[in-house]
Design an enzyme around this catalytic site. Structure first.
Site: not given
Ligand SMILES: CCCCCCCCCCCCC/C=C/[C@@H](O)[C@H](CO[C@@H]1O[C@H](CO)[C@@H](O)[C@H](O)[C@H]1O)NC(=O)CCCCCCCCCCCCCCCCC
Length: 492
Positions: A25, A45, A60, A85, A130, A175, A317, A319, A386
């Site tokens: 990141q 990519h 990148d 961290r 990570h 995580e 972690n 949020y 976090e």
């Molecule tokens: C018909 C049903 C289809 C099912 C689809 C399932 C989809 C699952 C969606 C789950 C979304 C929750 C994602 C949360 C992730 C976080 O726990 C995670 C935390 O990572 C840490 O946090 C920092 C900030 O992000 C990060 O920088 C750090 O490095 C890291 O340690 N965060 C991530 O993984 C980042 C990418 C997340 C991509 C999520 C896409 C979400 C898409 C839309 C979701 C709609 C919201 C609904 C809310 C309720 C759902 C749980």
């Protein structure tokens, strides 16, 4: 306890205040000085259509920390952090993924970072993994291949050999749920395997064994020399049944918690192996779906004992939170983890929305989460590794200030109620590449201008507020900085 006697609750002197980052990141320099390719390089990519941001961005260059070590140290000192961290990039250290070549440039970079931190009395807490797996190892199955436990231990040994004489706090893996469920079960993270209900479960077992191998390696060979501590980081967002009187909602809540948290935590911190209720559920579903055995793998008795107790502390972690229901559950793919849970997640409109669609401000979620963890795992030390709020560009980040103060207040309250919380790391030190969201979601105490090749950094209001909290070790809700100018205080 000193916490209860203070008229205004104060954080103890030995409580660690920090901020965090992760290699992919912030570092950039994705192919410089001999670094190998990671699964995130490959994802950005070669599969850009899977990104949520859809803007062709990547890590990148990111915040360009690889070329700006002095700047990062400067802002850490300005904030007066007790601890920082960061993570080590596996493909930067071991370009082939294996220890056949060890990249001296990587050792130099992390040595410089660690030495500079220590020079200014800032405790490094280092994440060994990570999310940036060497692509070469993903080509061999990555976290679904049981051999990864050995590959990870080999990598951890190189890390400990080079850095454990100075780093005393270690986080093996960040995580597991996001690695396994979002990366192997879905397409939301690398390697975007989209095989939920199978690949995420294989990943879960191999990952906890890999963690335990690193822990036991450290404990037997490095701890006697250096006396450090090793933990693992779980994402733990707060969930409660939507209808607390509904048996179906309560069961869905239990199974959902076990699927996202328990399958990683129970083997290490609980009674060993995967949680009983969830194992039974997946076994039943698997049989009904025509699988000859459960899709959730089993631990042998020897594996169970090897993994159980492999911790010195738990990193958390946190949020947000959601309400869990068994009513009107969408038609999930079969098989899949969500189908196995039978749960749907609900948030309320009145909860404030951040820039990240998955983060809403659920009142008191951190306090509730800490209390639950404290009662599930009595005697365990916790660090909030976090916690943060995503916004957009701009320096006056009042929402982040409010969220930060509220979460730190919840930490104080949890400690006063007996939770063994030893530190708090806000996410994140500076704006960085936010995975599938690219540069669209900003978490930084410092803003980074990603349009400028020099990646200049500017403190936000939250940086000054956090600095004041660290300095006074108390939360002053009336404090408002006179200006947004940051300088390094005497002694830092
Ligand atoms: C018909 C049903 C289809 C099912 C689809 C399932 C989809 C699952 C969606 C789950 C979304 C929750 C994602 C949360 C992730 C976080 O726990 C995670 C935390 O990572 C840490 O946090 C920092 C900030 O992000 C990060 O920088 C750090 O490095 C890291 O340690 N965060 C991530 O993984 C980042 C990418 C997340 C991509 C999520 C896409 C979400 C898409 C839309 C979701 C709609 C919201 C609904 C809310 C309720 C759902 C749980």
């Amino acid at each position: 306890s000193p916490w209860k006697e203070e008229p205004v609750k104060k954080f103890p002197e030995d409580f660690l205040f920090g901020a965090g980052s992760a290699a992919y990141q912030v570092e950039g320099a994705w192919d410089e000085d001999g670094k190998g390719e990671s699964i995130w390089d490959d994802f950005m990519h070669n599969k850009p259509w899977l990104m949520i941001a859809q803007d062709g961005s990547s890590g990148d260059v990111a915040s360009d920390s690889y070329h700006n070590l002095e700047r990062d140290i400067q802002i850490i000192r300005e904030l007066g952090l007790d601890s920082y961290r960061f993570s080590i990039s596996w493909p930067r250290l071991l370009p082939s993924g294996f220890p056949d070549q060890v990249n001296e440039a990587a050792i130099q970079y992390y040595n410089n970072l660690i030495n500079e931190l220590l020079k200014h009395n800032i405790e490094p807490i280092v994440t060994i993994y990570h999310w940036d797996l060497p692509k070469s190892l993903q080509d061999l199955g990555g976290w679904t291949n049981p051999n990864i436990a050995q590959w990870y231990e080999d990598y951890a040994r190189i890390v400990f050999d080079n850095f454990s004489n100075r780093v005393k706090l270690w986080l093996t893996i960040n995580e597991p749920n996001e690695i396994c469920y979002l990366g192997y079960g879905h397409v939301l993270e690398a390697p975007a395997l989209n095989a939920s209900g199978i690949a995420d479960y294989l990943c879960a077992k191999n990952l906890v064994i890999a963690h335990a191998r690193a822990y036991r390696l450290y404990t037997s060979q490095y701890k006697p020399l250096h006396g450090g501590r090793v933990g693992i980081v779980f994402s733990a967002n707060w969930h409660v049944p939507l209808n607390p009187d509904s048996e179906a909602d309560k069961l869905a809540d239990t199974l959902h918690f076990q699927a996202k948290f328990g399958i990683y935590a129970n083997p290490i911190f609980g009674y060993g192996g995967f949680p009983k209720e969830y194992s039974e559920r997946v076994a039943e579903k698997s049989a009904a779906q025509g699988f000859p055995r459960s899709r959730l793998p089993e631990f042998s008795e020897e594996e169970k004992q090897f993994v159980l107790g492999s911790y010195d502390f738990m990193g958390v972690n946190h949020y947000t939170g959601q309400l869990v229901t068994a009513e009107n559950v969408p038609e999930y793919a079969v098989p899949s983890l969500l189908d196995d849970t039978g749960a749907d997640l609900i948030t309320l409109d009145e909860w404030k929305q951040s820039t990240s669609p998955w983060i809403k401000w659920m009142p008191n979620s951190l306090y509730n989460q800490l209390l639950e963890l404290g009662s599930l795992y009595p005697g365990v030390d916790f660090y909030i590794t976090e916690n943060g709020w995503s916004g957009s560009t701009g320096l006056v980040d009042d929402d982040r200030v409010d969220y930060l103060r509220s979460c730190l207040q919840q930490c104080l309250d949890a400690v006063a109620d007996g939770v063994r919380l030893k530190g708090y790391y806000t996410w994140s030190l500076m704006d960085s590449f936010e995975w599938a969201f690219g540069y669209g979601a900003r978490f930084g105490l410092y803003e980074i201008d990603f349009e400028d090749p020099k990646r200049p950094h500017t403190p936000r209001k939250s940086a000054l507020v956090y600095k004041h909290i660290i300095k006074t070790r108390a939360i002053d809700y009336d404090y408002a900085p006179d200006s947004l100018v940051m300088t390094i205080d005497e002694g830092h």
